[in-house]
Design a protein around this motif. Structure first.
Motif, PDB file in Angstrom:
ATOM      1  N   LEU A  23     -13.358   7.143  -3.465  1.00 24.42           N
ATOM      2  CA  LEU A  23     -12.127   7.412  -2.730  1.00 24.42           C
ATOM      3  C   LEU A  23     -11.612   8.836  -2.907  1.00 24.42           C
ATOM      4  N   ALA A  24     -12.346   9.694  -3.578  1.00 27.94           N
ATOM      5  CA  ALA A  24     -11.872  11.057  -3.837  1.00 27.94           C
ATOM      6  C   ALA A  24     -11.671  11.843  -2.550  1.00 27.94           C
ATOM      7  N   ILE A  25     -12.472  11.605  -1.544  1.00 29.11           N
ATOM      8  CA  ILE A  25     -12.381  12.357  -0.294  1.00 29.11           C
ATOM      9  C   ILE A  25     -11.095  12.030   0.464  1.00 29.11           C
ATOM     10  N   TYR A  26     -10.473  10.905   0.156  1.00 29.03           N
ATOM     11  CA  TYR A  26      -9.273  10.483   0.868  1.00 29.03           C
ATOM     12  C   TYR A  26      -7.982  10.910   0.178  1.00 29.03           C
ATOM     13  N   ALA A  27      -8.059  11.811  -0.787  1.00 28.72           N
ATOM     14  CA  ALA A  27      -6.858  12.241  -1.505  1.00 28.72           C
ATOM     15  C   ALA A  27      -5.921  13.038  -0.599  1.00 28.72           C
ATOM     16  N   LEU A  28      -6.445  13.959   0.198  1.00 29.12           N
ATOM     17  CA  LEU A  28      -5.591  14.745   1.092  1.00 29.12           C
ATOM     18  C   LEU A  28      -4.901  13.866   2.131  1.00 29.12           C
ATOM     19  N   PRO A  29      -5.612  12.982   2.852  1.00 31.10           N
ATOM     20  CA  PRO A  29      -4.893  12.115   3.785  1.00 31.10           C
ATOM     21  C   PRO A  29      -3.864  11.214   3.102  1.00 31.10           C
ATOM     22  N   PHE A  30      -4.161  10.772   1.878  1.00 31.24           N
ATOM     23  CA  PHE A  30      -3.200   9.943   1.156  1.00 31.24           C
ATOM     24  C   PHE A  30      -1.944  10.730   0.827  1.00 31.24           C
ATOM     25  N   PHE A  31      -2.116  11.962   0.345  1.00 28.24           N
ATOM     26  CA  PHE A  31      -0.953  12.787   0.003  1.00 28.24           C
ATOM     27  C   PHE A  31      -0.130  13.122   1.242  1.00 28.24           C
ATOM     28  N   VAL A  32      -0.799  13.424   2.350  1.00 26.31           N
ATOM     29  CA  VAL A  32      -0.073  13.707   3.595  1.00 26.31           C
ATOM     30  C   VAL A  32       0.667  12.468   4.062  1.00 26.31           C
ATOM     31  N   PHE A  37       5.618   9.585   4.793  1.00 28.20           N
ATOM     32  CA  PHE A  37       6.355   8.336   4.536  1.00 28.20           C
ATOM     33  C   PHE A  37       7.694   8.619   3.869  1.00 28.20           C
ATOM     34  N   MET A  38       7.682   9.471   2.854  1.00 31.49           N
ATOM     35  CA  MET A  38       8.933   9.791   2.164  1.00 31.49           C
ATOM     36  C   MET A  38       9.899  10.538   3.084  1.00 31.49           C
ATOM     37  N   LEU A  39       9.375  11.451   3.908  1.00 35.09           N
ATOM     38  CA  LEU A  39      10.235  12.146   4.867  1.00 35.09           C
ATOM     39  C   LEU A  39      10.855  11.172   5.861  1.00 35.09           C
ATOM     40  N   ALA A  40      10.042  10.259   6.363  1.00 31.66           N
ATOM     41  CA  ALA A  40      10.547   9.285   7.329  1.00 31.66           C
ATOM     42  C   ALA A  40      11.552   8.342   6.678  1.00 31.66           C
ATOM     43  N   LEU A  41      11.285   7.946   5.455  1.00 35.61           N
ATOM     44  CA  LEU A  41      12.195   7.033   4.764  1.00 35.61           C
ATOM     45  C   LEU A  41      13.539   7.701   4.491  1.00 35.61           C
ATOM     46  N   HIS A  42      13.522   8.940   4.047  1.00 36.18           N
ATOM     47  CA  HIS A  42      14.768   9.661   3.791  1.00 36.18           C
ATOM     48  C   HIS A  42      15.433  10.134   5.073  1.00 36.18           C
ATOM     49  N   GLY A  43      14.660  10.196   6.143  1.00 34.38           N
ATOM     50  CA  GLY A  43      15.222  10.583   7.431  1.00 34.38           C
ATOM     51  C   GLY A  43      15.883   9.433   8.171  1.00 34.38           C
ATOM     52  N   GLY A  44      15.783   8.229   7.635  1.00 31.26           N
ATOM     53  CA  GLY A  44      16.450   7.081   8.232  1.00 31.26           C
ATOM     54  C   GLY A  44      15.559   6.226   9.112  1.00 31.26           C
ATOM     55  N   GLY A  46      13.690   3.710   8.247  1.00 34.25           N
ATOM     56  CA  GLY A  46      13.730   2.311   7.849  1.00 34.25           C
ATOM     57  C   GLY A  46      12.499   1.892   7.081  1.00 34.25           C
ATOM     58  N   ILE A  47      12.585   0.689   6.510  1.00 33.97           N
ATOM     59  CA  ILE A  47      11.510   0.197   5.654  1.00 33.97           C
ATOM     60  C   ILE A  47      10.287  -0.232   6.464  1.00 33.97           C
ATOM     61  N   LEU A  48      10.465  -0.645   7.692  1.00 30.70           N
ATOM     62  CA  LEU A  48       9.321  -1.073   8.495  1.00 30.70           C
ATOM     63  C   LEU A  48       8.639   0.087   9.219  1.00 30.70           C
ATOM     64  N   ALA A  49       9.391   1.054   9.667  1.00 29.97           N
ATOM     65  CA  ALA A  49       8.812   2.153  10.445  1.00 29.97           C
ATOM     66  C   ALA A  49       8.217   3.243   9.557  1.00 29.97           C
ATOM     67  N   ALA A  50       8.790   3.501   8.408  1.00 29.58           N
ATOM     68  CA  ALA A  50       8.316   4.584   7.544  1.00 29.58           C
ATOM     69  C   ALA A  50       6.863   4.383   7.079  1.00 29.58           C
ATOM     70  N   PRO A  51       6.442   3.184   6.653  1.00 36.65           N
ATOM     71  CA  PRO A  51       5.023   3.020   6.292  1.00 36.65           C
ATOM     72  C   PRO A  51       4.086   3.214   7.471  1.00 36.65           C
ATOM     73  N   LEU A  52       4.500   2.776   8.640  1.00 39.55           N
ATOM     74  CA  LEU A  52       3.654   2.956   9.822  1.00 39.55           C
ATOM     75  C   LEU A  52       3.476   4.436  10.149  1.00 39.55           C
ATOM     76  N   VAL A  53       4.555   5.193  10.035  1.00 41.91           N
ATOM     77  CA  VAL A  53       4.482   6.634  10.289  1.00 41.91           C
ATOM     78  C   VAL A  53       3.601   7.306   9.237  1.00 41.91           C
ATOM     79  N   GLY A  54       3.737   6.912   7.983  1.00 40.13           N
ATOM     80  CA  GLY A  54       2.913   7.496   6.915  1.00 40.13           C
ATOM     81  C   GLY A  54       1.436   7.169   7.080  1.00 40.13           C
ATOM     82  N   ILE A  55       1.124   5.934   7.429  1.00 40.74           N
ATOM     83  CA  ILE A  55      -0.276   5.539   7.646  1.00 40.74           C
ATOM     84  C   ILE A  55      -0.861   6.292   8.836  1.00 40.74           C
ATOM     85  N   ALA A  56      -0.077   6.425   9.893  1.00 42.19           N
ATOM     86  CA  ALA A  56      -0.551   7.165  11.069  1.00 42.19           C
ATOM     87  C   ALA A  56      -0.801   8.634  10.721  1.00 42.19           C
TER      88      ALA A  56
END
Length: 160
Positions: A23-32, A37-44, A46-56
């Motif tokens: 899984l070492a090659i996936y470190a950059l996509p994970f960090f991004v 996710f944290m930006l979306a969560l602090h931007g308001g 919500g708990i359901l939309a922020a993970p989806l935005v982070g995964i995307a």
């Protein structure tokens, strides 16, 4: 029972090391993805939309990086893209090996040595996994390359 416990511990550590190197090659996509996710969560968002935005965002980062690496012919651009993927893997490898070495290594100096070696190996693995299966196509100006979408026009084709 002691032998079974030692065997299972050995197998568990081996599985954990295999996961780290795989899984070492996936470190950059994970960090991004985590950062978005944290930006979306602090931007308001919500708990359901922020993970989806982070995964995307993580998925898009991985896809764009792999496409850019596959489509470019320049060795220096490929090295930059590979470094962008390998540097976060190196940092993550350092942290993982340092945390794992705290379990059995009492000396701080040896923990640092093991962590640095682990970072080098894990970063090198990420670099290798990204670059090993790609081949650089030659640039021939006089004839078409087999995988080019449009062949080079010859003088006979211009006359028609």
């Amino acid at each position: 029972m002691l032998a079974l416990g030692l065997l299972l511990n050995f197998a568990g550590i081996g599985l954990f090391c295999w996961l780290i190197f795989t899984l070492a090659i996936y470190a950059l996509p994970f960090f991004v993805g985590l950062y978005v996710f944290m930006l979306a969560l602090h931007g308001g968002a919500g708990i359901l939309a922020a993970p989806l935005v982070g995964i995307a965002a993580g998925g898009i980062t991985l896809a764009v990086g792999q496409m850019a690496f596959a489509m470019t012919r320049s060795v220096s651009v490929r090295a930059i893209i590979a470094a962008l993927f390998a540097i976060p893997a190196t940092l993550a490898g350092y942290q993982v090996v340092f945390a794992m070495s705290q379990i059995g290594v009492p000396s701080l100096a040896w923990r640092e040595i093991f962590a640095c070696l682990g970072a080098i190996f894990i970063g090198g693995t990420a670099w290798t996994r990204l670059t090993i299966f790609t081949e650089i196509r030659p640039l021939d100006s006089g004839r078409a390359v087999a995988n080019d979408p449009q062949p080079v026009l010859t003088a006979a084709a211009h006359q028609k």
